[in-house]
Design a protein around this motif. Structure first.
Motif, PDB file in Angstrom:
ATOM      1  N   ASP A 172      -6.842  -7.914   5.078  1.00 43.26           N
ATOM      2  CA  ASP A 172      -6.220  -6.458   4.971  1.00 43.26           C
ATOM      3  C   ASP A 172      -5.209  -6.737   3.831  1.00 43.26           C
ATOM      4  O   ASP A 172      -4.255  -7.232   4.079  1.00 43.26           O
ATOM      5  N   LEU A 174      -3.276  -4.474   2.463  1.00 39.70           N
ATOM      6  CA  LEU A 174      -2.235  -3.778   2.664  1.00 39.70           C
ATOM      7  C   LEU A 174      -1.112  -4.459   3.512  1.00 39.70           C
ATOM      8  O   LEU A 174       0.248  -4.300   3.517  1.00 39.70           O
ATOM      9  N   ARG A 175      -1.443  -5.424   4.127  1.00 36.87           N
ATOM     10  CA  ARG A 175      -0.616  -6.356   4.978  1.00 36.87           C
ATOM     11  C   ARG A 175      -0.775  -7.789   4.404  1.00 36.87           C
ATOM     12  O   ARG A 175      -0.021  -8.720   5.050  1.00 36.87           O
ATOM     13  N   GLN A 189      -7.675  -3.510  -4.675  1.00 34.29           N
ATOM     14  CA  GLN A 189      -7.557  -3.491  -3.166  1.00 34.29           C
ATOM     15  C   GLN A 189      -6.213  -3.440  -2.841  1.00 34.29           C
ATOM     16  O   GLN A 189      -6.041  -3.390  -1.649  1.00 34.29           O
ATOM     17  N   ASN A 190      -5.194  -3.093  -3.639  1.00 34.65           N
ATOM     18  CA  ASN A 190      -3.754  -2.756  -3.127  1.00 34.65           C
ATOM     19  C   ASN A 190      -3.230  -3.664  -2.377  1.00 34.65           C
ATOM     20  O   ASN A 190      -2.371  -3.483  -1.557  1.00 34.65           O
ATOM     21  N   TYR A 191      -3.279  -4.920  -3.237  1.00 33.19           N
ATOM     22  CA  TYR A 191      -2.303  -6.097  -2.512  1.00 33.19           C
ATOM     23  C   TYR A 191      -0.775  -5.718  -2.754  1.00 33.19           C
ATOM     24  O   TYR A 191      -0.415  -5.107  -3.799  1.00 33.19           O
ATOM     25  N   ASN A 192       0.200  -6.317  -1.969  1.00 32.90           N
ATOM     26  CA  ASN A 192       1.357  -6.378  -2.226  1.00 32.90           C
ATOM     27  C   ASN A 192       1.677  -7.194  -3.205  1.00 32.90           C
ATOM     28  O   ASN A 192       1.684  -8.530  -2.787  1.00 32.90           O
TER      29      ASN A 192
END
Length: 301
Positions: A172, A174-175, A189-192
């Motif tokens: 995940d 986003l987490r 993938q929109n990693y932090n």
């Protein structure tokens, strides 16, 4: 404490001199090597990383500062040996298949896993096995590179794993957190992302709290690229990038991350032929110590 245990030049160099076995019955933590570097895009040599880390672990395992107990006396830790070393055109696929198979065996036994690489292609099979055991995973990724190119065209290498394991659904994003990044790559993938400047301008406690607030109570896979460290303290790697943290900052951060639900970890990209005085291998063996203590925190004996 026997004086002979300080003689790192003597004896068989398993990790911390733990027993070398593939019997995972009643094992708490298995340390496994993957001497593979077919996936590098710059300087090769990470195939020699597991051996050099094991050698320097004979120093690091004697001095467990700042921990207040010796984890080797509390838990059953083994050196599982090496897997995934192959030659020929199918070597990457064979490595992924083998690491997945052995990691699955280890996880099914109830043990946790620390893997010594090898280049950063190795998480593919390891994260799949962790996902099948624990469900969707949060990735905590220490690196100077995002490794977020797409491998969907069949060109899997050490710059594609982060994108692919999230796209498949094992992770995940986003987490998940990528920290100490100091290169620019896609983030489909929109990693932090916490880049190196931001991370180094925060206190260790602030950075740890930010990471914990994103990950929460998810099962965590830590993947630690040694080039997340500044090359002034870790020159022995294939694709060094200046402007990173030193070993003190990294160790303090790992210690502040206690409380995360860490289920597995890897440590990759140590290339001893570019090292100076074995400082990179020593840093890696010491960081492996911190990773083992994070793995150990939720194990009850």
């Amino acid at each position: 404490m026997e004086k002979k245990q300080f003689l790192a030049y003597s004896g068989l160099p398993t990790f911390w001199r733990t027993p070398q076995t593939r019997d995972v019955t009643n094992v708490d933590i298995a340390v496994m090597g993957v001497p593979f570097d077919v996936g590098v895009s710059n300087r090769p040599g990470a195939r020699f990383g597991p051996r050099s880390i094991r050698q320097m672990s004979l120093h690091a395992g004697n001095f467990l500062y700042p921990y207040k107990y010796d984890v080797k006396e509390k838990l059953n830790i083994i050196d599982y040996g090496d897997v995934g070393a192959n030659i020929g055109e199918n070597s990457t696929k064979l490595m992924i298949d083998e690491t997945y198979s052995h990691a699955s065996k280890i996880f099914k036994s109830g043990a946790k896993l620390l893997t010594l690489g090898g280049d950063h292609t190795i998480p593919y099979g390891l994260v799949r096995a962790a996902y099948e055991k624990h469900g969707k995973i949060a990735l905590l990724h220490f690196d100077s590179h995002q490794d977020s190119l797409s491998g969907n065209d069949g060109e899997i290498f050490h710059g594609t794993f982060a994108n692919d394991i999230a796209e498949i659904g094992y992770v995940d994003a986003l987490r998940s957190v990528q920290v100490f990044i100091r290169t620019n790559m896609p983030n489909d993938q929109n990693y932090n992302i916490v880049d190196a400047n931001e991370a180094l301008e925060m206190s260790t406690e602030e950075l740890a709290q930010k990471i914990k607030s994103i990950i929460g109570n998810m099962p965590v896979y830590i993947t630690f690229d040694i080039d997340s460290l500044d090359p002034s303290v870790a020159p022995g790697t294939g694709t060094p990038v200046v402007g990173g943290p030193d070993t003190y900052n990294i160790r303090r951060l790992l210690q502040e991350l206690a409380g995360l639900n860490v289920v597995a970890a890897d440590l990759v990209e140590v290339s001893p032929m570019y090292d100076a005085g074995e400082v990179t291998s020593l840093a890696a063996a010491t960081i492996a110590t911190d990773l083992i203590y994070l793995l150990a925190q939720n194990i009850k004996r």
